[in-house]
Design a protein around this motif. Structure first.
Motif, PDB file in Angstrom:
ATOM      1  N   THR A  68      28.435  33.724  33.816  1.00 44.93           N
ATOM      2  CA  THR A  68      28.936  33.605  35.185  1.00 44.93           C
ATOM      3  C   THR A  68      28.878  32.148  35.639  1.00 44.93           C
ATOM      4  OG1 THR A  68      28.242  35.851  35.701  1.00 44.93           O
ATOM      5  CG2 THR A  68      28.628  34.401  37.556  1.00 44.93           C
ATOM      6  N   VAL A  84      35.518  26.443  38.640  1.00 46.72           N
ATOM      7  CA  VAL A  84      36.059  26.233  39.984  1.00 46.72           C
ATOM      8  C   VAL A  84      35.578  24.905  40.558  1.00 46.72           C
ATOM      9  CG1 VAL A  84      36.129  27.128  42.328  1.00 46.72           C
ATOM     10  CG2 VAL A  84      36.267  28.690  40.415  1.00 46.72           C
ATOM     11  N   PHE A  87      37.415  29.967  44.529  1.00 48.46           N
ATOM     12  CA  PHE A  87      36.065  29.573  44.940  1.00 48.46           C
ATOM     13  C   PHE A  87      35.289  30.767  45.498  1.00 48.46           C
ATOM     14  CE2 PHE A  87      33.122  28.042  48.202  1.00 48.46           C
ATOM     15  CZ  PHE A  87      32.291  27.269  47.402  1.00 48.46           C
ATOM     16  N   LEU A  99      35.882  33.911  44.904  1.00 49.84           N
ATOM     17  CA  LEU A  99      35.636  34.858  43.806  1.00 49.84           C
ATOM     18  C   LEU A  99      34.481  34.401  42.926  1.00 49.84           C
ATOM     19  CD1 LEU A  99      38.979  36.115  42.217  1.00 49.84           C
ATOM     20  CD2 LEU A  99      37.195  37.436  43.342  1.00 49.84           C
ATOM     21  N   ALA A 100      34.440  33.105  42.631  1.00 50.78           N
ATOM     22  CA  ALA A 100      33.365  32.578  41.784  1.00 50.78           C
ATOM     23  C   ALA A 100      32.018  32.777  42.463  1.00 50.78           C
ATOM     24  CB  ALA A 100      33.599  31.103  41.483  1.00 50.78           C
ATOM     25  N   ASN A 101      31.989  32.559  43.778  1.00 53.05           N
ATOM     26  CA  ASN A 101      30.753  32.796  44.520  1.00 53.05           C
ATOM     27  C   ASN A 101      30.341  34.250  44.473  1.00 53.05           C
ATOM     28  OD1 ASN A 101      29.276  30.724  46.380  1.00 53.05           O
ATOM     29  ND2 ASN A 101      31.388  30.020  46.126  1.00 53.05           N
ATOM     30  N   CYS A 120      31.040  36.293  42.051  1.00 51.47           N
ATOM     31  CA  CYS A 120      30.544  36.545  40.689  1.00 51.47           C
ATOM     32  C   CYS A 120      29.104  36.069  40.534  1.00 51.47           C
ATOM     33  CB  CYS A 120      31.416  35.834  39.661  1.00 51.47           C
ATOM     34  SG  CYS A 120      33.038  36.571  39.459  1.00 51.47           S
ATOM     35  N   THR A 121      28.814  34.892  41.089  1.00 53.48           N
ATOM     36  CA  THR A 121      27.468  34.353  40.972  1.00 53.48           C
ATOM     37  C   THR A 121      26.458  35.264  41.676  1.00 53.48           C
ATOM     38  OG1 THR A 121      28.414  32.152  40.971  1.00 53.48           O
ATOM     39  CG2 THR A 121      26.060  32.288  41.357  1.00 53.48           C
ATOM     40  N   ALA A 146      25.919  38.386  39.664  1.00 55.32           N
ATOM     41  CA  ALA A 146      25.038  38.204  38.504  1.00 55.32           C
ATOM     42  C   ALA A 146      23.573  38.220  38.936  1.00 55.32           C
ATOM     43  CB  ALA A 146      25.377  36.908  37.785  1.00 55.32           C
ATOM     44  N   VAL A 201      27.532  45.121  38.138  1.00 52.67           N
ATOM     45  CA  VAL A 201      28.516  44.093  37.769  1.00 52.67           C
ATOM     46  C   VAL A 201      29.781  44.766  37.239  1.00 52.67           C
ATOM     47  CG1 VAL A 201      29.022  42.134  36.241  1.00 52.67           C
ATOM     48  CG2 VAL A 201      26.751  42.358  37.248  1.00 52.67           C
ATOM     49  N   SER A 214      33.329  44.519  39.121  1.00 48.55           N
ATOM     50  CA  SER A 214      34.382  43.835  38.366  1.00 48.55           C
ATOM     51  C   SER A 214      35.594  44.743  38.196  1.00 48.55           C
ATOM     52  CB  SER A 214      33.880  43.414  36.988  1.00 48.55           C
ATOM     53  OG  SER A 214      32.767  42.576  37.106  1.00 48.55           O
TER      54      SER A 214
END
Lengths: 382, 389
Positions: free
Chosen positions: A199, A206, B170, B172-174, B176-177, B180, B188, B192
């Protein structure tokens, strides 16, 4: 005991390559000037003799060695992409046509094998390790799809881009879908540590894209910025996938660090060469400059080195080559300077560091293949 | 006043979100529910809002003022949404977490419970809102090749797209983090897969508006339900289920939570689709989508040919109608005539029936939870979503 201590103290680039993420960039900037000037005095024959010793050992074509593990790789990726709408399915499968180099999955399975052998002489690749190879390629592809929309790119790997064929709106969704499928596959490995490690890649990708938006006025800061961006956009994926398979294959944290450092250094070298090829490969292959990065307003390694010799490039970098004629002038400056050469040297040093890391593992054909792979990274011309 | 301006703006863009502007009963339901979960409900995590990246985006988005890129409307919508308490996904997750109560299983790692909700469940509520917001942003990507000269400079639209891709990624990445960090691979996987569902759902919406040859999709109500489940329900349903998994509740409770999330959001969507047809004040004709439930049901009752004929007749009255706009939102005269046609048929009443049917299934799922304030609040949300004048 498997560590080969050679070169550690001799290498003036040590901090440059081995810095931990936290202070990686600041170390690099201060060192840059020294290392670059020093490198002029380091004869190229030193590097060549290194390669010689590597090649003298049991020669391994990495792509031959990893091929059996990667059989049906793309078929398996397509199976992960469960979509009911035919058009969206076609878009998601588009780049998994088997024509890619599968560079990332190759490194990942070789690293898996090298770590497994190191740990208990196991000659098998675990299913979960192969999943990591698949996931790495999926995350990579998803990010390419979005990059192409961001850069308004028309072609990739000799094909029209998704956005070119289906429009930006659907292309972005296809990228999102590939990422979600990668994330499902990741969760199914069932290991929370692996989930966290991979992850991190998504976050880095990004953040790297954001770093690419900005530019720094100060020359040293600019180089650090460039290297940080390079790490996040390219190397993090390789470093963390290597780390993930090492965690699955071997409980020793030292091995995880070796895998991570190998992936990080190879990854940065790979991108540096990519940036060089943006200036050289087109001249050789197509007979005309493409300079895609310059056109996007990006100042990569060769430009930053050239700028040391031609300070008049500073203004162009700051305005992101936006004035008419900027791209052509910058292009000429780069070729007149030793920017290409310097960037290649720098890539060599990163590869050297990667080699030194991987040699800490117990010897195996896969380990040698990973060493050989660093040479291939430097020699590729497209 | 500001709200009215925005509402008009949003409607022009496609008429999807404005319909959910609930009346007093809805906001009252929400504000009471917020008290139960113990935190003011701003689900966009502070960490994310205060990040360099988002402030960078905010700076850049300013450059879009005066252009026609939809990212501007979306960005304005964040303010509008939070003022009007439409960020209800997070709230529902907190409520159902509280309604299910503390876990019966041993949970060594999460003893931090505030107002009867585990901190991991609060994170999940945030993650769900992040994902939802990311896709509001990605929904607004423009196809550069389809732009006309009236859309303004190409460069502005490309820049807007760039910002929209980046800011959506951005968020979405947050998500995902944070996901996790929940340290639960089942969760997850669930979330997802919900992202995948959402993408497919939005994809159907998109493909509709770009197809040149038909005014409406020739789909029946069952196909409509499948698509709406993906675009409007899957994320909430799976998040509710994941909230139960985080507290290690039984598979049965997990399924009930899923059913509540699914049917409640289906009834909510039907309620929104029905607003243009049931509003008493007809002074302002509301745009409606030809792919909204009443229209789809109307088509099913009348037969596709008869419905297309009605559309063509209405089209004649609307003077010069941009063919493209006609597909999503018809102009006034046409809108009015078609609305009357649908009202005259059985489309509206059967959409109301369907809305209530989903509402009842949501309430039935709630029965499996022990009585509590939180459960009442969840029921009230269903009542509000099934109330018609």
């Amino acid at each position: 005991m498997w560590c080969e201590g050679r070169g550690r103290e001799r290498n003036p680039f040590r901090c440059f390559c081995m810095g931990n993420q936290g202070n990686l960039t600041s170390n690099k900037t201060t060192l840059l000037k020294n290392t670059v000037t020093r490198f002029h005095h380091t004869s190229i024959s030193h590097w060549c003799s290194c390669s010689k010793t590597i090649s003298d050992e049991k020669y391994q074509d990495p792509f031959q060695l990893g091929r059996k593990d990667l059989k049906n790789l793309y078929e398996d990726i397509k199976k992960e992409l469960l979509v009911s709408a035919a058009e969206l399915k076609e878009m998601c499968d588009y780049y998994f046509d088997g024509k890619g180099k599968a560079f990332r999955p190759m490194i990942v399975v070789l690293m898996a094998r090298a770590c497994n052998i190191h740990h208990n002489n196991s000659k098998e690749v675990q299913a979960s390790q192969r999943s990591v190879a698949i996931i790495a390629e999926m995350i990579h592809t998803a990010s390419l799809v979005h990059d192409d929309v961001i850069d308004d790119a028309n072609s990739r790997r000799g094909k029209r881009t998704l956005n070119q064929i289906w429009g930006e709106r659907k292309a972005v969704l296809a990228g999102d879908f590939i990422l979600s499928a990668a994330s499902v596959a990741l969760a199914r490995i069932g290991n929370t540590t692996i989930v966290s490690v991979l992850t991190q890649v998504i976050e880095d990708l990004v953040r790297g894209e954001f770093l690419q938006l900005g530019s720094k006025e100060n020359e040293n800061e600019r180089f650090a910025h460039y290297l940080e961006k390079t790490f996040k956009k390219t190397a993090s994926l390789i470093a963390n996938s290597c780390k993930a398979v090492s965690i699955l294959g071997c409980p020793d944290p030292k091995v995880h660090e070796i895998a991570y450092q190998y992936g990080k250094n190879v990854g940065i070298a790979f991108q540096l060469i990519d940036d060089v090829l943006d200036f050289t490969s087109c001249a050789d292959h197509l007979g005309k400059p493409t300079a895609a990065d310059l056109k996007l307003g990006l100042a990569t390694g060769p430009v930053l080195f050239a700028c040391r010799q031609f300070p008049e490039m500073n203004a162009m970098i700051m305005r992101r080559f936006s004035k008419p004629g900027d791209v052509e002038r910058a292009w000429k400056y780069v070729l007149q300077s030793d920017g290409v050469q310097q960037t290649t040297y720098l890539a060599q040093r990163y590869c050297h560091a990667a080699t030194r890391e991987i040699r800490k593992l117990r010897p195996s054909p896969e380990r040698e293949a990973l060493v050989h792979l660093t040479e291939m990274v430097l020699m590729r011309d497209k | 006043m500001w709200g009215a301006v925005l509402r008009r703006g949003v409607r022009g863009a496609g008429g999807l979100r404005c319909l959910s502007s609930g009346g007093p009963p809805w906001s009252q339901v929400v504000s009471e529910a917020e008290k139960i979960v113990g935190y003011p409900t701003s689900f966009m995590s502070l960490r994310c809002l205060l990040s360099d990246e988002l402030s960078n985006i905010a700076m850049q988005v300013r450059k879009l003022v005066g252009t026609k890129h939809p990212l501007l409307d979306t960005a304005r919508g964040f303010v509008y949404d939070s003022r009007n308490n439409l960020q209800m996904r997070g709230l529902v997750i907190l409520l159902i977490s509280k309604a299910a109560g503390p876990s019966t299983a041993e949970l060594s790692f999460q003893h931090d419970m505030v107002s009867g909700i585990y901190s991991s469940q609060r994170s999940l509520a945030e993650i769900t809102e992040l994902i939802h917001t990311a896709f509001l942003v990605h929904r607004g990507i423009v196809n550069i090749g389809e732009l006309k000269s009236c859309d303004g400079p190409l460069k502005d639209m490309q820049f807007g797209n760039k910002m929209a891709v980046l800011s959506g990624d951005f968020l979405l990445a947050n998500a995902c983090t944070s996901l996790a960090q929940l340290q639960n691979t089942k969760v997850v996987e669930l979330i997802s897969s919900a992202i995948g569902d959402l993408v497919q759902g939005i994809y159907y919406e998109n493909s509709k508006s770009s197809e040149e040859n038909c005014l409406t999709d020739d789909i029946g109500i069952s196909r409509w339900k499948e698509q709406v489940f993906l675009s409007h329900s899957a994320l909430l349903a799976k998040s509710c289920q994941a909230a139960m998994e985080l507290a290690k509740h039984s598979a049965e409770i997990q399924d009930m939570a899923f059913q509540y999330g699914k049917h409640m959001s289906m009834s909510h969507k039907l309620h929104s689709d029905l607003q243009p047809f049931v509003k008493e004040t007809s002074s302002d004709t509301m745009a409606f989508s030809l792919n909204s439930a009443p229209a789809i049901l109307h088509q099913e009752f009348r037969g596709r040919e008869a419905w297309l004929k009605q559309i063509r007749e209405a089209q004649g009255k609307g003077n010069i109608v941009d063919y493209k706009k006609l597909k999503c939102a018809l102009w006034r005269a046409s809108i009015f005539q078609l609305q009357e046609a649908i009202k005259a048929g059985k489309g509206v009443t059967s959409a109301i029936d369907l809305c209530r049917c989903h509402g009842n299934r949501a309430l039935a799922a709630l029965e499996r939870f022990p009585p509590s304030e939180a459960r009442d609040a969840l029921a009230n949300i269903v009542y509000a979503a099934t109330r018609f004048p």
